[in-house]
Scaffold this motif. Structure first.
Motif, PDB file in Angstrom:
ATOM      1  N   VAL A   1       1.596  -5.436   6.175  1.00  0.00           N
ATOM      2  CA  VAL A   1       1.240  -6.838   5.956  1.00  0.00           C
ATOM      3  C   VAL A   1       1.804  -7.308   4.612  1.00  0.00           C
ATOM      4  CG1 VAL A   1      -0.679  -8.429   5.569  1.00  0.00           C
ATOM      5  CG2 VAL A   1      -0.818  -6.727   7.401  1.00  0.00           C
ATOM      6  N   ARG A   2       1.647  -6.505   3.578  1.00  0.00           N
ATOM      7  CA  ARG A   2       2.162  -6.877   2.255  1.00  0.00           C
ATOM      8  C   ARG A   2       3.684  -7.042   2.295  1.00  0.00           C
ATOM      9  NH1 ARG A   2      -1.318  -2.508   0.198  1.00  0.00           N
ATOM     10  NH2 ARG A   2      -3.224  -3.406  -0.657  1.00  0.00           N
TER      11      ARG A   2
ATOM     12  N   SER B   1       2.105  -0.221  -1.971  1.00  0.00           N
ATOM     13  CA  SER B   1       0.969   0.713  -1.953  1.00  0.00           C
ATOM     14  C   SER B   1       0.975   1.635  -0.733  1.00  0.00           C
ATOM     15  CB  SER B   1      -0.359  -0.059  -2.011  1.00  0.00           C
ATOM     16  OG  SER B   1      -0.395  -0.866  -3.165  1.00  0.00           O
TER      17      SER B   1
ATOM     18  N   ASP C   1      -4.250   3.320   8.251  1.00  0.00           N
ATOM     19  CA  ASP C   1      -4.818   2.258   7.407  1.00  0.00           C
ATOM     20  C   ASP C   1      -3.869   1.892   6.276  1.00  0.00           C
ATOM     21  OD1 ASP C   1      -7.022   2.228   9.013  1.00  0.00           O
ATOM     22  OD2 ASP C   1      -8.276   3.461   7.689  1.00  0.00           O
ATOM     23  N   GLU C   2      -3.343   2.919   5.585  1.00  0.00           N
ATOM     24  CA  GLU C   2      -2.407   2.659   4.490  1.00  0.00           C
ATOM     25  C   GLU C   2      -1.171   1.936   5.005  1.00  0.00           C
ATOM     26  OE1 GLU C   2       0.690   5.421   2.141  1.00  0.00           O
ATOM     27  OE2 GLU C   2      -1.411   5.856   1.607  1.00  0.00           O
TER      28      GLU C   2
ATOM     29  N   GLN D   1      -0.699   0.087   7.813  1.00  0.00           N
ATOM     30  CA  GLN D   1      -0.925  -1.273   8.305  1.00  0.00           C
ATOM     31  C   GLN D   1      -1.092  -2.255   7.157  1.00  0.00           C
ATOM     32  OE1 GLN D   1      -4.252  -0.896  10.993  1.00  0.00           O
ATOM     33  NE2 GLN D   1      -2.939  -0.379  12.734  1.00  0.00           N
ATOM     34  N   THR D   2      -1.846  -1.872   6.154  1.00  0.00           N
ATOM     35  CA  THR D   2      -2.031  -2.754   5.001  1.00  0.00           C
ATOM     36  C   THR D   2      -0.709  -2.997   4.285  1.00  0.00           C
ATOM     37  OG1 THR D   2      -4.288  -1.909   4.713  1.00  0.00           O
ATOM     38  CG2 THR D   2      -3.286  -3.066   2.849  1.00  0.00           C
TER      39      THR D   2
END
Length: 908
Positions: free
Chosen positions: A263-264, A319, A256-257, A259-260
């Protein structure tokens, strides 16, 4: 007409020369003539070189018809006259056109001049496909270097040749750079400026074409690389690509960390590109390979380190700090590895070795910016202490004084050095807690060793006369310090000119560091040990272990108290006992009195060099002992540079061909700010007192002819945290082995060594002195070879109740017929089967089946400089028919376990 004028192209001298060459090549007008070229009439266009036919080329800029007529009128008729004009042919009129070749104005082919400057005859179609092709050739011609462009291979002007030439000349790209080389080029600060300069000088067409070619070399990563190059973000290519790679390879727990964050990162750097999966994969793989190459080469390592640091920060910015900390590549992941090691050290678990392997394998483990990581040495020391603690459970020591002295010299000296290094501390809380714990465990064990030694010292080490019990047997000779003059120095001096270097206060622990520094070059000095032994020799100081007692006793050859005059007299007597007229001993004052610019005092240097008149020379070096008063001996890694005068003295001895005896008068313990000052009267030193009060806990009472204070009796402090005087950096005078056991090292110049026969008097070449645990993790029980199926319990006739013990793999290998055949055909091999078996077991138990060369030396009990020779012998025995079962990879010995099984039929 205005439209015609504006449509006229600009030309260069090269373009003019190309038109002339084309006309001459057609076979007409080879004697020259008048050429009219439809072009901007630039008066700065000239052609310095003659035409291919050898004619002068005169260029005239003619902005009007009248100017054309004037040029024709002034031409002398020799060679070529080239008229540059933007006037339409109708303005010139038939009469003027009749004077021109082909009776018209010629229009230059935009690529013709480019072919001319590259020495090409034909043009690759791919060049014509470039956008704004009419601008490219003129821009290429306009920036032709003074020394010209490289000639097109085979006469064919290709896209590869053109843009590579521009990139090398104007962008600073290394010649022949591949895809990783191009990405390395993007890391240079000057590359961004070079691209900007090229764009300002030539315009967008050529610059974008060159950047496109550079991106093409990235293969599947072309689009993301070009996107950043065109926007001038060259410095982001490698860190962004590597960050994206780490995000895509993150574990399931971090999905999850990751993939997010991906995208950023994509939105930040490749917005609007619609980055495809195969492009991201190609970019990530290429960046990973490139960074590895940067880190592997010394010249580019710091660049690689900067990329890793930028990648780390980039992941934090999007992040994804956890991905960075678990990458095993970035700086924050090294922090994580040290934290895990600290926890393992604190808990004393079996995870210590695996945690250390994680640290050691990290690409930044050795340090950054050319500086060692300050955490590494203390952490490694903590790991070594843990190995030593495990090693203690394997075998105990005999309680006699000689055995315990050998333990100090062969093992505990290295522990003392490791404890001092680990106790220095680190700026990393988790690791610091772990080091504190392991140092505490080590000091508690050493306290037991110290007390055991002190009891034996009181029983056996206080009297002169008969030899120490067991000193002539076992591995590692032990003498009383006063015996060295007659039993060691005199016999060596009879055979070789000798330099005695006494390092006042050098403990056995400090000696391990000093000798590592002296011997690390490998070719300068060879260490010697007494014949029939493999371990470094040692001696016992007189008691209390003070300079006025032990140093004077060493030089005089008997237990005696004195100062420098007595020492010089005793040293001269020592020389006469060896059959020489005199021996010269130099103390601190003489050594320090030297001329500016000289490393040694003239008298000292001359005496050492004169081996015919001065066979025996001695020097006393006080650096270590002086540090006990005002320095930090615990935080110092002693080496030949830190010990004042040591390096130049060794160099002078080597030049003179002298054997060197390096020893001390006593050792020392260090102050760790956790000790206790005991109230006492009759104090003779910080660690010794008169026996007015009985010896308490941590003390020992000694009495005998070797006790030179308090009328032959004294109480000595044994525990290192006890003292009787004011606080200092370190102390001596007590009864601990760190103070009483004196290192005894004999060195001979390696240049005098011939073959394998290294011998001076009764001393011969020493193997590596580092304990096995210093360089190699204890693997526990050696790997075993399983019994054949038919021999297992339940399969044979008489094994229903008793199963055979599995044989260690190394023993199983050397027991095979294949191994016996190899030994027969290998000629003279000095390594025993037991040694080869132990090495196989150690390799099988090591991480990745790899062992560093120093550990190999320790295992095989050989000098480090002979590791390559020994490995060659192992290869003769194990590399059947040339198949590389064992090989050297850099400084590591590597075992191919599957190939070992295949060649010798032993499953491991």
């Amino acid at each position: 007409m205005a439209a015609d004028v504006l449509a006229a192209p600009a030309v260069t001298g090269a373009a003019v020369a190309a038109v002339v060459a084309r006309v001459e090549a057609a076979g007409r007008h080879r004697n020259g003539g008048v050429l009219g070229i439809r072009a901007v009439p630039d008066p700065n266009v000239t052609v310095a070189r003659p035409s291919p036919a050898g004619h002068r080329i005169q260029v005239e800029a003619c902005p009007s018809t009248l100017a054309v007529w004037d040029a024709l009128h002034r031409w002398d008729g020799i060679g070529w006259l080239v008229v540059l004009t933007d006037r339409p042919e109708d303005d010139l009129g038939p009469g003027t056109l009749a004077r021109l070749v082909d009776h018209r104005l010629l229009t230059p082919d935009p690529w013709e001049a480019a072919m001319q400057v590259f020495g090409a005859r034909t043009l690759q179609r791919a060049l014509l496909a470039e956008g704004r092709q009419s601008d490219l050739p003129s821009q290429l011609v306009a920036i032709t270097p003074d020394d010209g462009w490289p000639t097109a291979p085979g006469g064919v002007l290709t896209r590869e040749h053109v843009f590579a030439s521009v990139a090398v000349k104007y962008l600073g790209l290394p010649l022949g750079a591949d895809a990783p080389g191009i990405l390395q080029w993007t890391t240079r600060p000057e590359s961004v400026a070079a691209v900007s300069t090229l764009r300002a000088q030539t315009g967008d067409a050529l610059t974008d074409a060159v950047l496109g070619w550079l991106a093409d070399q990235a293969g599947p990563a072309r689009r993301p690389v070009l996107h950043l190059l065109q926007r001038g973000r060259l410095g982001e290519v490698l860190p962004a690509g590597l960050a994206l790679h780490l995000l895509r390879r993150a574990s399931t727990a971090l999905r999850d960390e990751a993939q997010t964050a991906a995208v950023r990162l994509t939105e930040r750097l490749w917005s609007g590109l619609d980055l495809r999966s195969e492009e991201a994969e190609g970019l990530g793989t290429l960046c990973e390979v490139t960074v590895q190459e940067l880190l592997e080469r010394t010249a580019t390592r710091e660049t690689g380190e900067r990329i890793l640091d930028r990648t780390d920060r980039m992941l934090t910015e999007v992040s994804a700090p956890t991905v960075a900390r678990r990458s095993g590549l970035l700086p924050s992941s090294l922090d994580t590895a040290y934290e895990a090691l600290g926890r393992a050290l604190a808990n004393g678990t079996h995870d210590v070795e695996s945690a250390w392997q994680t640290v050691d394998k990290h690409p930044l483990a050795q340090g950054t910016g050319g500086r060692p990581d300050p955490r590494r040495a203390p952490a490694h020391a903590g790991v070594r202490i843990t190995r030593w603690i495990a090693h203690l459970t394997e075998a105990g020591e005999s309680p006699d004084l000689v055995s315990l002295t050998r333990r100090q010299s062969a093992d505990d000296a290295w522990v003392d050095a490791a404890v001092n290094t680990a106790a220095r501390g680190v700026d990393a809380p988790d690791l610091a807690v772990g080091l504190e714990a392991v140092v505490g465990r080590a000091l508690e064990l050493r306290r037991g060793h110290d007390r055991e030694f002190a009891r034996a010292l009181a029983d056996e080490g206080t009297a002169t006369g008969r030899p120490l019990r067991g000193s002539a047997q076992g591995d590692g000779r032990v003498w009383r310090i006063e015996e060295l003059a007659h039993e060691v120095i005199a016999p060596i001096t009879r055979e070789e000119p000798t330099l005695v270097l006494l390092l006042d206060g050098m403990s056995t622990g400090a000696a391990t560091q000093v000798l590592d520094s002296v011997l690390q070059g490998g070719a300068q000095w060879t260490e010697l040990v007494p014949v029939g032994t493999t371990r470094r020799a040692s001696a016992l100081a007189v008691l209390p272990s003070l300079t006025e007692h032990s140093r004077t006793s060493f030089f005089c050859g008997r237990p005696v108290t004195g100062g420098q005059s007595e020492e010089r007299f005793g040293f001269a007597e020592m020389a006469r006992a060896a059959g020489h007229s005199s021996g010269r001993l130099f103390h601190k004052a003489v050594l320090d009195t030297r001329r500016a610019g000289f490393q040694l005092a003239a008298d000292v240097a001359d005496t050492i060099a004169d081996v015919s008149r001065h066979r025996l020379v001695g020097c006393v070096l006080n650096t270590i002992d002086d540090a006990l008063d005002r320095s930090d001996p615990a935080g110092t890694v002693w080496n030949e540079e830190l010990v004042k005068h040591l390096r130049p003295l060794l160099a002078a001895a080597h030049a003179a061909g002298r054997t060197v005896i390096l020893t001390a008068d006593h050792g020392h313990v260090v102050e760790r700010r956790a000790g206790t000052k005991l109230p006492a009267t009759g104090i003779s030193s910080a660690r010794s007192r008169a026996p007015e009060e009985p010896a308490g806990e941590g003390e020992i009472f000694v009495s005998g002819s070797r006790v030179l204070s308090h009328d032959g009796t004294a109480v000595l402090a044994v525990d290192e945290d006890l003292r009787y005087s004011t606080l200092k950096a370190g102390y001596h005078g007590g009864g601990s082995p760190a103070e009483v056991v004196v290192p005894l090292v004999v060195l001979t110049p390696t240049a005098t060594v011939t073959g394998e026969e290294v011998r001076v008097a009764d001393w011969t070449g020493a193997p590596s002195q580092e304990p096995v645990w210093w360089n190699l993790a204890r693997a526990g029980t050696p790997p075993t070879a399983p019994e054949p199926e038919e021999n297992r319990a339940g399969q044979g006739e008489f094994d229903l109740f008793e199963q055979p013990t599995p044989q260690p793999a190394g023993q199983a290998v050397v027991a095979t017929e294949r191994y016996a055949d190899q030994r027969k055909i290998s000629g003279r091999v000095s390594l025993s089967d037991a040694v080869v078996a132990a090495l196989i077991d150690a390799l099988l138990g090591a991480d990745g089946h790899r062992i560093a060369a120093p550990a190999v030396a320790s295992l095989l009990r050989i000098p480090q400089q002979r590791v390559q020779f020994a490995v060659g012998q192992v290869q003769k025995l194990l590399n059947v028919e040339g198949y590389r079962v064992v090989r050297m990879d850099g400084g590591m010995l590597v075992l191919d376990a599957p190939l070992l099984t295949q060649q010798f039929g032993v499953a491991v």
